[in-house]
Design a protein around this motif. Structure first.
Motif, mmCIF file in Angstrom:
data_model
loop_
_atom_site.group_PDB
_atom_site.id
_atom_site.type_symbol
_atom_site.label_atom_id
_atom_site.label_comp_id
_atom_site.label_asym_id
_atom_site.label_seq_id
_atom_site.Cartn_x
_atom_site.Cartn_y
_atom_site.Cartn_z
ATOM 1 N N PHE A 23 -1.047 -8.896 -8.459
ATOM 2 C CA PHE A 23 -2.246 -8.094 -8.728
ATOM 3 C C PHE A 23 -1.877 -6.622 -8.664
ATOM 4 N N ASP A 24 -2.100 -5.904 -9.769
ATOM 5 C CA ASP A 24 -1.774 -4.485 -9.790
ATOM 6 C C ASP A 24 -3.061 -3.661 -9.696
ATOM 7 N N GLU A 25 -3.387 -3.221 -8.504
ATOM 8 C CA GLU A 25 -4.621 -2.465 -8.266
ATOM 9 C C GLU A 25 -5.806 -3.051 -9.029
ATOM 10 N N PRO A 26 -6.140 -4.322 -8.737
ATOM 11 C CA PRO A 26 -7.116 -5.023 -9.587
ATOM 12 C C PRO A 26 -8.531 -4.436 -9.539
ATOM 13 N N THR A 27 -8.818 -3.631 -8.543
ATOM 14 C CA THR A 27 -10.191 -3.105 -8.456
ATOM 15 C C THR A 27 -10.260 -1.595 -8.668
ATOM 16 N N SER A 28 -9.124 -0.966 -8.983
ATOM 17 C CA SER A 28 -9.114 0.501 -9.053
ATOM 18 C C SER A 28 -9.929 1.058 -10.215
ATOM 19 N N ALA A 29 -10.076 0.264 -11.288
ATOM 20 C CA ALA A 29 -10.798 0.775 -12.456
ATOM 21 C C ALA A 29 -12.280 0.415 -12.405
ATOM 22 N N LEU A 30 -12.699 -0.219 -11.305
ATOM 23 C CA LEU A 30 -14.066 -0.755 -11.276
ATOM 24 C C LEU A 30 -15.057 0.185 -10.593
ATOM 25 N N ASP A 31 -16.301 0.125 -11.040
ATOM 26 C CA ASP A 31 -17.377 0.801 -10.323
ATOM 27 C C ASP A 31 -17.495 0.175 -8.934
ATOM 28 N N PRO A 32 -17.838 0.982 -7.924
ATOM 29 C CA PRO A 32 -17.854 0.473 -6.554
ATOM 30 C C PRO A 32 -18.668 -0.818 -6.384
ATOM 31 N N ILE A 72 0.854 -1.186 0.000
ATOM 32 C CA ILE A 72 0.000 0.000 0.000
ATOM 33 C C ILE A 72 0.890 1.237 0.000
ATOM 34 N N GLY A 73 0.281 2.369 -0.277
ATOM 35 C CA GLY A 73 1.056 3.602 -0.286
ATOM 36 C C GLY A 73 0.454 4.599 -1.247
ATOM 37 N N PRO A 74 0.881 5.860 -1.139
ATOM 38 C CA PRO A 74 0.343 6.896 -2.021
ATOM 39 C C PRO A 74 0.795 6.669 -3.470
ATOM 40 N N SER A 75 0.113 7.322 -4.410
ATOM 41 C CA SER A 75 0.530 7.143 -5.797
ATOM 42 C C SER A 75 1.889 7.790 -5.999
ATOM 43 N N GLY A 76 2.693 7.170 -6.852
ATOM 44 C CA GLY A 76 4.051 7.661 -7.060
ATOM 45 C C GLY A 76 5.032 7.128 -6.042
ATOM 46 N N SER A 77 4.574 6.218 -5.169
ATOM 47 C CA SER A 77 5.466 5.716 -4.133
ATOM 48 C C SER A 77 6.355 4.590 -4.647
ATOM 49 N N GLY A 78 6.080 4.090 -5.855
ATOM 50 C CA GLY A 78 6.909 3.029 -6.439
ATOM 51 C C GLY A 78 6.318 1.655 -6.315
ATOM 52 N N LYS A 79 5.093 1.555 -5.756
ATOM 53 C CA LYS A 79 4.554 0.227 -5.485
ATOM 54 C C LYS A 79 4.257 -0.567 -6.752
ATOM 55 N N THR A 80 3.691 0.099 -7.771
ATOM 56 C CA THR A 80 3.420 -0.614 -9.021
ATOM 57 C C THR A 80 4.714 -1.005 -9.732
ATOM 58 N N THR A 81 5.703 -0.109 -9.687
ATOM 59 C CA THR A 81 7.008 -0.432 -10.293
ATOM 60 C C THR A 81 7.614 -1.668 -9.634
ATOM 61 N N LEU A 82 7.524 -1.716 -8.300
ATOM 62 C CA LEU A 82 8.052 -2.877 -7.588
ATOM 63 C C LEU A 82 7.358 -4.151 -8.055
ATOM 64 N N LEU A 83 6.029 -4.097 -8.131
ATOM 65 C CA LEU A 83 5.267 -5.271 -8.552
ATOM 66 C C LEU A 83 5.692 -5.709 -9.956
ATOM 67 N N ARG A 84 5.889 -4.717 -10.840
ATOM 68 C CA ARG A 84 6.240 -5.033 -12.226
ATOM 69 C C ARG A 84 7.651 -5.631 -12.347
ATOM 70 N N CYS A 85 8.491 -5.374 -11.329
ATOM 71 C CA CYS A 85 9.822 -5.977 -11.342
ATOM 72 C C CYS A 85 9.761 -7.501 -11.161
ATOM 73 N N PHE A 86 8.703 -7.981 -10.506
ATOM 74 C CA PHE A 86 8.623 -9.413 -10.221
ATOM 75 C C PHE A 86 8.403 -10.254 -11.466
ATOM 76 N N ASN A 87 7.851 -9.672 -12.518
ATOM 77 C CA ASN A 87 7.741 -10.512 -13.720
ATOM 78 C C ASN A 87 8.331 -9.836 -14.955
ATOM 79 N N GLY A 88 9.359 -9.050 -14.697
ATOM 80 C CA GLY A 88 10.181 -8.603 -15.825
ATOM 81 C C GLY A 88 9.589 -7.488 -16.671
ATOM 82 N N LEU A 89 8.445 -6.919 -16.270
ATOM 83 C CA LEU A 89 7.938 -5.776 -17.031
ATOM 84 C C LEU A 89 8.828 -4.559 -16.791
#
Lengths: 237, 249
Positions: B166-175, B34-51
């Motif tokens: 899982f990269d913010e799997p519910t962020s694009a969804l309607d509540p 968890i963390g604010p946007s721009g904190s690097g969390k998605t980048t970290l996740l993407r490092c796990f599978n070579g993106l």
């Protein structure tokens, strides 16, 4: 004087009206045979060959290495930067000077393939770039290589994007094949010129040729609609 | 340990997105970032599978695969690492020209060379698990966001990954569609899938995670079990962040 001129014109029109219809009918068969023997095969061969060349060129331009990109960039620039007629003349009238004699039909086919290859490669490249990055990423995360991702995921989607502009290229090509008349291919327009040279009925025969081109292009645009519908089946409307 | 990460760092140009990341994950554990946007969390996740490829640091997996980034992280070892995990994206990224079933079997059949009949059978079972078996011949655009994301999960599971990302799997969804996706993820956690997720669903993360990582400015600020990080945070920045997320007004 003006009146006399007018009268002779009216006279001409009336005689042409009667004999013109006969000439129209008599010249239809040779022109259609020119279309079927040369215009249509030349179009189909050039488009098929041109698409393959375009795909190769687009892939080279999308490659990461500058050395692979460069030949493709130069080729596209040269073809787009010079008139098609000049290219055609270089191949048919120019190359014999260095001992390369190519027959009219293959000469025309080579020129058109090179032409379609350059223009269509830019269409294909743009359509590949229009597919969202997420599609590449999803393909990579299910384990695909770049090549497999391109073939299975990206190109099928970009095909849909590129059909309308590629149809434009195709229809332009149908009409550009009339330039082959200048390197002695007896295609539709050359047939019209040959008959006109004997009868002096330039207006009638050239309008007739134009009508035949129009019909061919109209039929092709119907085919385009069918292909677009087929490719649209998975797109939200 | 299933996965050990030490000293991971990554920059985009001058922008240092990840700085000295250290983590350990056991098989069957769920780790939420968890963390604010721009904190690097998605980048970290993407490092796990070579993106993304880290500039520095080391990742080692329990069966001996170790990658030292920055030196000579071979393409081959990154490929091997990629095949251990599967990713579920925020924007689903389903293949729009393929049906639901074709989306799910694409990886197994084309990449893993599984027999088609076999893959179809497994795919149907997975679609049943995510509650979408009757939609198997639909195209993605005919589904709701929640349904598309569940297909995304089935597509990832079909690869039989050792690690689910899982990269913010519910962020694009309607509540009202978030619940159906979270339910599926909760089932996966119960089945002891090893999972790493980036999420803003703090409460949900607290329920299913074994570890919570709070990131800010490219660092791991706080790290521990949910009852510590979420209920009794030690760091001021963690407190502020949770305060803002849990009581936005």
């Amino acid at each position: 004087m003006a009146k006399m001129f007018l009268q002779s014109n009216v006279l001409y029109t009336i005689t042409a009206g009667m004999e013109g219809w006969e000439l129209f009918r008599n010249s239809l068969l040779p022109m259609l045979s020119g279309a079927i023997q040369y215009t249509i095969p030349l179009t189909l061969i050039s488009f098929a060959g041109g698409l393959l060349l375009a795909l190769l060129t687009a892939m080279m331009r999308l490659a990461k290495s500058r050395f692979i990109q460069l030949p493709a960039v130069v080729y596209v620039s040269a073809i787009r930067g010079t008139p098609l007629l000049v290219q055609l003349f270089i191949i048919f009238y120019g190359l014999p000077n260095i001992g390369l004699n190519i027959d009219p039909f293959p000469s025309a086919a080579i020129a058109f393939i090179l032409n379609v290859g350059a223009y269509a490669s830019e269409i294909i490249r743009a359509s590949v770039l229009s597919i969202p990055k997420g599609q590449w990423e999803a393909a990579y995360t299910i384990g695909m290589s770049r090549g497999t991702a391109l073939r299975r995921i990206i190109l099928p989607q970009s095909a849909r994007v590129s059909v309308p502009p590629l149809s434009n290229t195709f229809i332009s090509l149908v009409k550009d094949t009339s330039l082959a008349s200048l390197v002695l291919v007896t295609e539709l327009f050359r047939k019209a010129q040959e008959i006109a040279a004997r009868t002096y009925d330039f207006l009638l025969l050239y309008v007739e040729a134009a009508l035949i081109y129009w019909v061919i292009c109209f039929l092709l645009s119907l085919v385009q609609t069918v292909i677009e519908r087929r490719l649209d089946r998975y797109v939200a409307k | 340990m299933f996965l050990t990460i030490s000293g991971l760092a990554k920059s985009f140009g001058d922008n240092k997105v990840l700085k000295d990341i250290n983590l350990e994950l056991d098989k069957g554990e769920v780790l939420s970032i968890i963390g604010p946007s721009g904190s690097g969390k998605t980048t970290l996740l993407r490092c796990f599978n070579g993106l993304e490829t880290p500039d520095k640091g080391r990742m080692s997996f329990e069966n001996g695969l170790t990658i030292d980034f920055g030196e000579k992280a071979s393409k081959q070892s990154i490929d091997t690492m990629r095949k251990k995990s599967a990713m579920v994206f925020q924007s689903y990224n389903l293949f729009p020209h393929k049906t639901v079933l074709e989306n799910v079997i694409e990886g197994p059949v084309i990449v893993q060379k599984e027999k088609r009949a076999n893959a179809v059978e497994r795919a149907e079972a997975l679609l049943e698990k995510v509650g979408l078996k009757e939609k198997k011949d639909f195209y993605p655009h005919q589904l709701s966001g929640g349904q598309q994301q569940r297909v995304g999960i089935a597509r990832a599971l079909a690869l039989k990954p050792e690690l689910m990302l899982f990269d913010e799997p519910t962020s694009a969804l309607d509540p009202e569609l978030i619940g159906e996706v979270l339910t599926v993820m909760k089932d996966l956690a119960k089945e002891k899938w090893t999972m790493i997720m980036v999420t803003h669903e703090i409460q949900f993360a607290g329920e299913i995670s074994d570890q919570i990582v709070f990131m800010d400015g490219g660092y791991i600020v706080e790290h521990g079990p949910p009852q510590e990080v979420l209920k009794a945070p030690k760091q001021e920045r963690t407190k502020q962040f949770l305060q803002r997320i849990l009581n936005p007004v």
